[in-house]
Design a protein around this motif. Structure first.
Motif, PDB file in Angstrom:
ATOM      1  N   ALA A 214      60.816 -11.018  -3.928  1.00 35.52           N
ATOM      2  CA  ALA A 214      60.129 -11.994  -3.017  1.00 35.52           C
ATOM      3  C   ALA A 214      61.271 -12.721  -2.245  1.00 35.52           C
ATOM      4  O   ALA A 214      60.904 -13.048  -1.043  1.00 35.52           O
ATOM      5  CB  ALA A 214      59.319 -12.808  -3.814  1.00 35.52           C
ATOM      6  N   LEU A 215      62.290 -12.735  -2.624  1.00 34.96           N
ATOM      7  CA  LEU A 215      63.585 -13.463  -1.871  1.00 34.96           C
ATOM      8  C   LEU A 215      64.297 -12.553  -0.813  1.00 34.96           C
ATOM      9  O   LEU A 215      65.056 -13.052   0.161  1.00 34.96           O
ATOM     10  CB  LEU A 215      64.448 -14.012  -2.774  1.00 34.96           C
ATOM     11  CG  LEU A 215      64.123 -14.855  -3.786  1.00 34.96           C
ATOM     12  CD1 LEU A 215      65.113 -15.396  -4.921  1.00 34.96           C
ATOM     13  CD2 LEU A 215      63.578 -16.327  -3.127  1.00 34.96           C
ATOM     14  N   LEU A 216      63.988 -11.195  -0.992  1.00 31.68           N
ATOM     15  CA  LEU A 216      64.574 -10.373  -0.235  1.00 31.68           C
ATOM     16  C   LEU A 216      63.678  -9.293   0.474  1.00 31.68           C
ATOM     17  O   LEU A 216      63.588  -7.878   0.290  1.00 31.68           O
ATOM     18  CB  LEU A 216      65.452  -9.537  -1.216  1.00 31.68           C
ATOM     19  CG  LEU A 216      66.641 -10.260  -1.869  1.00 31.68           C
ATOM     20  CD1 LEU A 216      67.145  -9.453  -3.204  1.00 31.68           C
ATOM     21  CD2 LEU A 216      67.592 -10.829  -1.006  1.00 31.68           C
ATOM     22  N   PRO A 217      62.790 -10.075   1.212  1.00 33.89           N
ATOM     23  CA  PRO A 217      61.509  -9.049   1.672  1.00 33.89           C
ATOM     24  C   PRO A 217      62.143  -7.779   2.585  1.00 33.89           C
ATOM     25  O   PRO A 217      61.465  -6.810   2.729  1.00 33.89           O
ATOM     26  CB  PRO A 217      60.690 -10.133   2.627  1.00 33.89           C
ATOM     27  CG  PRO A 217      61.396 -11.245   2.813  1.00 33.89           C
ATOM     28  CD  PRO A 217      62.515 -11.177   1.678  1.00 33.89           C
ATOM     29  N   GLU A 218      63.164  -8.091   3.421  1.00 34.09           N
ATOM     30  CA  GLU A 218      63.637  -6.908   4.343  1.00 34.09           C
ATOM     31  C   GLU A 218      64.270  -5.869   3.062  1.00 34.09           C
ATOM     32  O   GLU A 218      64.083  -4.648   3.600  1.00 34.09           O
ATOM     33  CB  GLU A 218      64.616  -7.741   5.317  1.00 34.09           C
ATOM     34  CG  GLU A 218      64.132  -8.301   6.249  1.00 34.09           C
ATOM     35  CD  GLU A 218      65.124  -8.962   7.053  1.00 34.09           C
ATOM     36  OE1 GLU A 218      66.251  -8.345   7.506  1.00 34.09           O
ATOM     37  OE2 GLU A 218      64.853 -10.102   8.002  1.00 34.09           O
ATOM     38  N   HIS A 219      65.132  -6.182   2.239  1.00 32.25           N
ATOM     39  CA  HIS A 219      65.580  -5.255   1.543  1.00 32.25           C
ATOM     40  C   HIS A 219      64.467  -4.530   0.661  1.00 32.25           C
ATOM     41  O   HIS A 219      64.465  -3.167   0.507  1.00 32.25           O
ATOM     42  CB  HIS A 219      66.402  -6.003   0.379  1.00 32.25           C
ATOM     43  CG  HIS A 219      67.824  -6.308   1.242  1.00 32.25           C
ATOM     44  ND1 HIS A 219      67.876  -7.616   1.935  1.00 32.25           N
ATOM     45  CD2 HIS A 219      68.996  -5.784   1.637  1.00 32.25           C
ATOM     46  CE1 HIS A 219      69.128  -7.709   2.450  1.00 32.25           C
ATOM     47  NE2 HIS A 219      69.769  -6.677   2.245  1.00 32.25           N
ATOM     48  N   ALA A 220      63.402  -5.205   0.329  1.00 33.77           N
ATOM     49  CA  ALA A 220      62.297  -4.478  -0.281  1.00 33.77           C
ATOM     50  C   ALA A 220      61.618  -3.619   0.548  1.00 33.77           C
ATOM     51  O   ALA A 220      61.256  -2.451   0.017  1.00 33.77           O
ATOM     52  CB  ALA A 220      61.346  -5.732  -0.874  1.00 33.77           C
TER      53      ALA A 220
ATOM     54  N   ALA B  41      53.636  -4.242  -5.944  1.00 36.00           N
ATOM     55  CA  ALA B  41      53.361  -4.875  -7.241  1.00 36.00           C
ATOM     56  C   ALA B  41      54.611  -4.981  -7.891  1.00 36.00           C
ATOM     57  O   ALA B  41      55.394  -4.265  -7.866  1.00 36.00           O
ATOM     58  CB  ALA B  41      52.453  -3.885  -8.235  1.00 36.00           C
ATOM     59  N   GLY B  42      54.350  -5.933  -9.037  1.00 34.74           N
ATOM     60  CA  GLY B  42      55.855  -6.097  -9.768  1.00 34.74           C
ATOM     61  C   GLY B  42      55.848  -5.146 -11.178  1.00 34.74           C
ATOM     62  O   GLY B  42      55.079  -4.351 -11.257  1.00 34.74           O
TER      63      GLY B  42
END
Length: 144
Positions: A101-107, A140-141
């Motif tokens: 969630a802290l890294l949305p672009e990387h996700a 999803a987590g």
């Protein structure tokens, strides 16, 4: 400093970027504990695929190590970091959703990498890998 700014600091260590510095492990510490402590003193630019797999698996400084893992996975999604083909990828997708969630672009970049994998490539991964990749791709987590 933003977690994504870390790429500008490849000459710095996790002990510098992710305070507090960790104390020297106890004399009877496990090999894994000693390894993780040592990796925190390696400049980010010096961390290899196996190092990143270890740090991600141990959930150490994820805002700094996940982007480095993604950078490698963009180039070689099924990289054999240590144990088997695709081990870094599977370790990364099982990182806590709070870290991603802290890294949305990387996700998003990692999701794009996953969608480009062919069925045969995924079929060669360990049992349950296809479900783990699909779960991550769906946003999803991790389970458990």
């Amino acid at each position: 400093m933003s977690p994504v700014d870390h790429l500008l600091h490849l000459d710095r260590t996790l002990d510098e970027l992710d305070p507090p510095r960790w104390a020297t492990p106890a004399a009877d510490a496990t090999r894994l504990v000693r390894t993780v402590h040592e990796l925190r003193r390696v400049p980010l630019g010096g961390l290899g695929a196996a190092d990143l797999r270890t740090l991600v698996a141990q959930r150490v400084a994820l805002p700094y190590v996940l982007p480095l893992a993604v950078r490698l996975l963009i180039e070689e999604p099924l990289l054999d970091a240590c144990f088997y083909e695709g081990d870094l990828l599977l370790t990364a997708v099982n990182a806590p959703s709070s870290a991603w969630a802290l890294l949305p672009e990387h996700a998003a970049r990692l999701r794009a990498v996953i969608t480009r994998l062919r069925g045969a490539e995924v079929a060669d991964l360990p049992r349950g890998a296809a479900e783990e990749l699909a779960r991550f791709s769906a946003g999803a987590g991790p389970l458990g």
